[in-house]
Design a protein around this motif. Sequence first.
Motif, PDB file in Angstrom:
ATOM      1  N   ARG A  11       2.584  -9.830   7.399  1.00 19.73           N
ATOM      2  CA  ARG A  11       2.631  -8.851   8.227  1.00 19.73           C
ATOM      3  C   ARG A  11       2.295  -7.579   7.856  1.00 19.73           C
ATOM      4  O   ARG A  11       2.189  -7.472   6.596  1.00 19.73           O
ATOM      5  CB  ARG A  11       4.158  -8.764   8.659  1.00 19.73           C
ATOM      6  N   GLU A  12       1.795  -6.969   8.597  1.00 20.42           N
ATOM      7  CA  GLU A  12       1.425  -5.408   8.500  1.00 20.42           C
ATOM      8  C   GLU A  12       2.713  -4.334   7.849  1.00 20.42           C
ATOM      9  O   GLU A  12       3.522  -4.660   8.727  1.00 20.42           O
ATOM     10  CB  GLU A  12       0.703  -4.752   9.563  1.00 20.42           C
ATOM     11  N   PRO A  13       2.448  -3.806   6.577  1.00 18.27           N
ATOM     12  CA  PRO A  13       3.694  -3.076   6.025  1.00 18.27           C
ATOM     13  C   PRO A  13       4.185  -2.114   7.116  1.00 18.27           C
ATOM     14  O   PRO A  13       5.475  -2.094   7.330  1.00 18.27           O
ATOM     15  CB  PRO A  13       3.116  -2.433   5.149  1.00 18.27           C
ATOM     16  N   ALA A  14       3.321  -1.508   7.732  1.00 15.81           N
ATOM     17  CA  ALA A  14       3.893  -0.403   8.586  1.00 15.81           C
ATOM     18  C   ALA A  14       4.564  -1.066   9.925  1.00 15.81           C
ATOM     19  O   ALA A  14       5.614  -0.553  10.350  1.00 15.81           O
ATOM     20  CB  ALA A  14       2.652   0.579   9.235  1.00 15.81           C
ATOM     21  N   LEU A  66       6.916   7.130  -2.870  1.00 15.95           N
ATOM     22  CA  LEU A  66       5.189   6.897  -2.667  1.00 15.95           C
ATOM     23  C   LEU A  66       4.299   7.804  -2.873  1.00 15.95           C
ATOM     24  O   LEU A  66       3.183   7.744  -3.533  1.00 15.95           O
ATOM     25  CB  LEU A  66       5.146   6.154  -1.230  1.00 15.95           C
ATOM     26  N   GLU A  67       4.734   8.805  -2.086  1.00 19.24           N
ATOM     27  CA  GLU A  67       3.922  10.162  -2.284  1.00 19.24           C
ATOM     28  C   GLU A  67       3.781  10.668  -3.904  1.00 19.24           C
ATOM     29  O   GLU A  67       2.728  11.199  -4.162  1.00 19.24           O
ATOM     30  CB  GLU A  67       4.332  11.407  -1.520  1.00 19.24           C
ATOM     31  N   ALA A  68       4.876  10.686  -4.584  1.00 20.66           N
ATOM     32  CA  ALA A  68       4.661  11.189  -6.052  1.00 20.66           C
ATOM     33  C   ALA A  68       3.771  10.133  -7.014  1.00 20.66           C
ATOM     34  O   ALA A  68       2.881  10.576  -7.412  1.00 20.66           O
ATOM     35  CB  ALA A  68       6.166  11.229  -6.448  1.00 20.66           C
ATOM     36  N   LEU A 125      -2.124  -1.078  -1.437  1.00 25.17           N
ATOM     37  CA  LEU A 125      -0.912  -1.647  -0.990  1.00 25.17           C
ATOM     38  C   LEU A 125      -0.299  -2.845  -2.221  1.00 25.17           C
ATOM     39  O   LEU A 125       0.975  -2.765  -2.605  1.00 25.17           O
ATOM     40  CB  LEU A 125      -0.865  -2.416   0.307  1.00 25.17           C
ATOM     41  N   ASP A 126      -1.069  -3.458  -2.868  1.00 23.03           N
ATOM     42  CA  ASP A 126      -0.872  -4.391  -3.730  1.00 23.03           C
ATOM     43  C   ASP A 126      -0.749  -4.041  -5.400  1.00 23.03           C
ATOM     44  O   ASP A 126      -0.334  -5.204  -6.005  1.00 23.03           O
ATOM     45  CB  ASP A 126      -1.669  -5.817  -3.306  1.00 23.03           C
ATOM     46  N   HIS A 127      -1.560  -3.217  -5.482  1.00 25.87           N
ATOM     47  CA  HIS A 127      -1.749  -2.875  -6.907  1.00 25.87           C
ATOM     48  C   HIS A 127      -1.483  -1.130  -7.047  1.00 25.87           C
ATOM     49  O   HIS A 127      -2.557  -0.364  -7.249  1.00 25.87           O
ATOM     50  CB  HIS A 127      -3.201  -3.201  -7.539  1.00 25.87           C
ATOM     51  N   SER A 128      -0.195  -0.934  -6.590  1.00 24.56           N
ATOM     52  CA  SER A 128      -0.127   0.615  -6.592  1.00 24.56           C
ATOM     53  C   SER A 128       0.241   1.277  -7.827  1.00 24.56           C
ATOM     54  O   SER A 128       0.630   0.606  -8.832  1.00 24.56           O
ATOM     55  CB  SER A 128       1.446   0.751  -5.727  1.00 24.56           C
ATOM     56  N   PRO A 129      -0.231   2.380  -7.695  1.00 22.31           N
ATOM     57  CA  PRO A 129      -0.153   3.155  -9.105  1.00 22.31           C
ATOM     58  C   PRO A 129       1.344   3.530  -9.468  1.00 22.31           C
ATOM     59  O   PRO A 129       2.230   3.565  -8.635  1.00 22.31           O
ATOM     60  CB  PRO A 129      -0.834   4.688  -8.550  1.00 22.31           C
ATOM     61  N   ARG A 136       3.611  -2.478  -0.564  1.00 22.37           N
ATOM     62  CA  ARG A 136       3.667  -3.538   0.302  1.00 22.37           C
ATOM     63  C   ARG A 136       5.242  -3.775  -0.097  1.00 22.37           C
ATOM     64  O   ARG A 136       5.941  -4.220   0.822  1.00 22.37           O
ATOM     65  CB  ARG A 136       2.874  -4.482   0.056  1.00 22.37           C
ATOM     66  N   GLN A 137       5.675  -4.040  -1.305  1.00 22.59           N
ATOM     67  CA  GLN A 137       7.098  -4.546  -1.420  1.00 22.59           C
ATOM     68  C   GLN A 137       8.017  -3.449  -1.025  1.00 22.59           C
ATOM     69  O   GLN A 137       8.894  -3.822  -0.426  1.00 22.59           O
ATOM     70  CB  GLN A 137       6.988  -4.913  -2.810  1.00 22.59           C
TER      71      GLN A 137
END
Length: 162
Positions: A11-14, A66-68, A125-129, A136-137
């Motif tokens: 499913r789309e995360p949003a 997320l933003e940070a 989404l899948d390899h977030s900094p 995504r998680q």
Amino acid sequence: MSDEVPITDDREPAGVVTAMIDHVLGLAVTWTEWDGRPLPAGERLYTPHKAIRRVTDHLIDHLAELEARLAGDRTIPDRWHASASTTPVDLAPFTDQDLDEATSRLTRLGRIWTARLNALTPDQLDHSPGEGWTFRQIAFHLAGSDYYADAVGNLSAVGSGR
């Protein structure tokens, strides 16, 4: 709520986040019928105001994370009192005006989450900094915020308490 790594799917995360918000608001329309008695869920007590507060705080907390992380900054640990405390404001009647404000607040947060998540690439989404769950998680974790609303439940039967 759990600190276990969230399970994701295709499913789309949003859509996952906005579906949770829609579910919460679908229950909240019945909360103007609340009889004023806190509702137990496990070892905690919930009220309409507390459920809205917890969902809102959870969305804000993870949005700030997320933003940070995207900006390469350190995340700020949250200082929410969470669901361990029930404040005097949590015990106030839940009025039509409260429902209007909750709807506006959560709808806007849903739009912010949608814009942010849809702007990310699948790789982001899948390899977030940074450290922590992938974005995504996090979105799938946020879906669990419906717990707070479910703790109050559907109060469409006046005086039912549930």
